[in-house]
Write a protein that holds these residues in place. Structure first.
Motif, short mmCIF file in Angstrom:
data_model
loop_
_atom_site.label_atom_id
_atom_site.label_comp_id
_atom_site.label_asym_id
_atom_site.label_seq_id
_atom_site.Cartn_x
_atom_site.Cartn_y
_atom_site.Cartn_z
N SER A 146 37.37 20.19 23.63
CA SER A 146 37.10 21.76 23.39
C SER A 146 36.24 22.22 24.63
O SER A 146 36.44 23.07 25.13
CB SER A 146 36.55 21.97 22.15
OG SER A 146 37.52 21.91 21.08
N LEU A 147 35.10 21.41 24.83
CA LEU A 147 34.20 21.72 25.81
C LEU A 147 34.86 21.82 27.04
O LEU A 147 34.89 22.78 27.86
CB LEU A 147 33.16 20.93 25.92
CG LEU A 147 31.86 20.97 24.81
CD1 LEU A 147 31.21 19.75 24.81
CD2 LEU A 147 31.04 22.41 24.97
N SER A 170 38.04 22.17 27.53
CA SER A 170 38.87 23.42 27.72
C SER A 170 38.34 24.63 27.77
O SER A 170 38.93 25.66 28.56
CB SER A 170 39.50 23.26 26.29
OG SER A 170 40.60 24.71 26.16
N LEU A 171 37.12 24.88 27.40
CA LEU A 171 36.41 25.93 27.59
C LEU A 171 35.88 26.33 29.18
O LEU A 171 35.90 27.27 29.71
CB LEU A 171 34.96 26.03 26.99
CG LEU A 171 35.13 26.29 25.23
CD1 LEU A 171 33.47 26.03 24.51
CD2 LEU A 171 35.39 27.93 25.22
#
Lengths: 296, 118
Positions: free
Chosen positions: A117-118, A120-121
């Motif tokens: 997720s990091l 992806s961010l």
């Protein structure tokens, strides 16, 4: 791993040994009485010899044998009881170990998802396309490891996974990830049942990820259709993973990212002692022959 | 599809942030983000979203399925979880309308699930 019915069944064994000892003592008593009735005391009644009025020395002999059988039975029963308790304790420990391992694999997977997720961010913040693509590829690599842990905590033995199911899910994940920007590329996956330990599964997943990413990114001309085939087959003492496309072919010197992908593939293949052959003729076919693994 | 208001219920802050950014990126309007089931119920009652993206295992006294059952206003729910065992799926299926999306979900999978709900 442990069978509740099995535990209950084995718990009764120490009692059964005790009952058998009593039965054995009683049987000896009966046989001795029959011998006396037919051979030594032919004039007396059977019930008198058996119970009502047996000779004193016969009572002594029968009681000694009965007590010996009972003592042996009690001792054997005690040993069995101890073994049963030990087995139950070991089974409980094994259950707890399995639960703990499942929880660990689950947490590893969740933590890897946070990492994904990091990434992806960060990819969402990237201004340049090549930066975003690089981060998306990195995210896919992390996802491929995360998926292994997901499959691990769902297996019985927590050490081997079904490689065909894992790769099937991974290919589907990569198709969902890279497919929307290349809808004209057809992806096919075929497999035979193959089991693999984690030591081989993670590198195989990463290699498959690199090959599929490379194919999506470099194998096909922009906006052109194409066919990407991934197959997993069992062979003697191992398995063969192949990724083939019908695009114009790889050019290892075309950019740094593709070079990194090939370096990763070669390093991972060497790590698991696999033989990697890349054919570049009418498309590209990478064939990875991996020793070990077990056909199911 | 664009502009549909989505509430994200996810107790992992980074995952929630990533989901919010990705949903915004594919055209949704994320109206609420919370990691607590009780707060999700209050938010859904005060300002109902068009759909809910709900994690199942939450750091709260109730899980996402129970929260969705209490909200129960016909709001479509997409359960987004790594827990896909039969018992969990069975409980989730009793919430209607709902669907199940296993983590990790790509943008394409998220979009497909929301398209199926609307």
């Amino acid at each position: 791993m442990t069978d509740e019915r099995g535990k209950i069944g084995s718990d009764g064994r120490h009692r059964r040994v005790l009952y058998l000892a009593v039965l054995f003592g009683a049987a000896i008593w009966l046989i001795d009485a029959l011998l006396d009735y037919y051979v030594f005391y032919t004039g007396k009644g059977f019930w008198d010899i058996l119970l009502l009025d047996p000779p004193e020395h016969e009572i002594y002999i029968r009681l000694v044998i009965f007590c010996l059988a009972l003592a042996y039975g009690a001792y054997a029963s005690h040993l069995l009881r101890r073994t049963e308790l030990l087995n139950r304790s070991l089974a409980d420990s094994l259950d707890q170990r399995e639960l703990l391992l499942k929880e660990i694999h689950h947490r590893i997977k969740n933590n890897l998802q946070v990492v994904s997720s990091l990434i992806s961010l960060q990819a969402g913040q990237a201004v340049r396309d090549e930066d975003r693509e690089g981060l998306e590829k990195l995210g896919a690599r992390v996802d491929s490891i995360s998926l292994v842990h997901k499959h691990l905590y769902r297996t019985e033995n927590l050490s081997d996974i079904s490689l065909d199911r894992y790769l099937g899910e991974l290919v589907e994940h990569l198709r969902n990830l890279f497919g929307p920007s290349r809808p004209e590329v057809e992806v096919l996956f075929e497999s035979e049942p193959v089991h693999s330990d984690v030591k081989r599964a993670i590198p195989c997943g990463l290699i498959a990820t690199e090959l599929v990413q490379n194919a999506y990114t470099h194998a096909f001309a922009p906006d052109a259709g194409g066919r990407l085939e991934i197959s997993l087959k069992a062979n003697k003492g191992g398995f063969v993973l192949s990724v083939a496309d019908d695009g114009p072919g790889l050019d290892a010197s075309s950019d740094a990212e593709q070079g990194l992908g090939l370096t990763l593939i070669e390093s991972l293949a060497e790590q698991i002692g696999a033989d990697l052959v890349i054919h570049a003729d009418n498309g590209t076919r990478a064939v990875l022959s991996v020793p070990g693994g077990q056909r199911t | 599809m664009s502009g549909k208001r989505i509430m994200i219920v996810e107790d992992e802050a980074i995952t929630a942030l990533s989901l919010k950014m990705r949903l915004n990126g594919i055209g949704f309007d994320v109206c609420h983000v919370t990691g607590r089931a009780s707060e999700a119920i209050e938010l859904a009652r005060a300002d109902p979203p068009d759909a809910i993206l709900m994690d199942i295992r939450l750091e709260d006294e109730m899980d996402g399925i129970e929260a969705a059952r209490i909200i129960n206003q016909g709001i479509p729910v997409i359960f987004h979880s790594a827990y896909a065992d039969e018992d969990t799926l069975g409980r989730a299926q009793r919430i209607a309308p709902s669907t199940f999306l296993e983590k990790p979900a790509t943008d394409a999978m998220l979009l497909k699930s929301f398209e199926a709900m609307f």
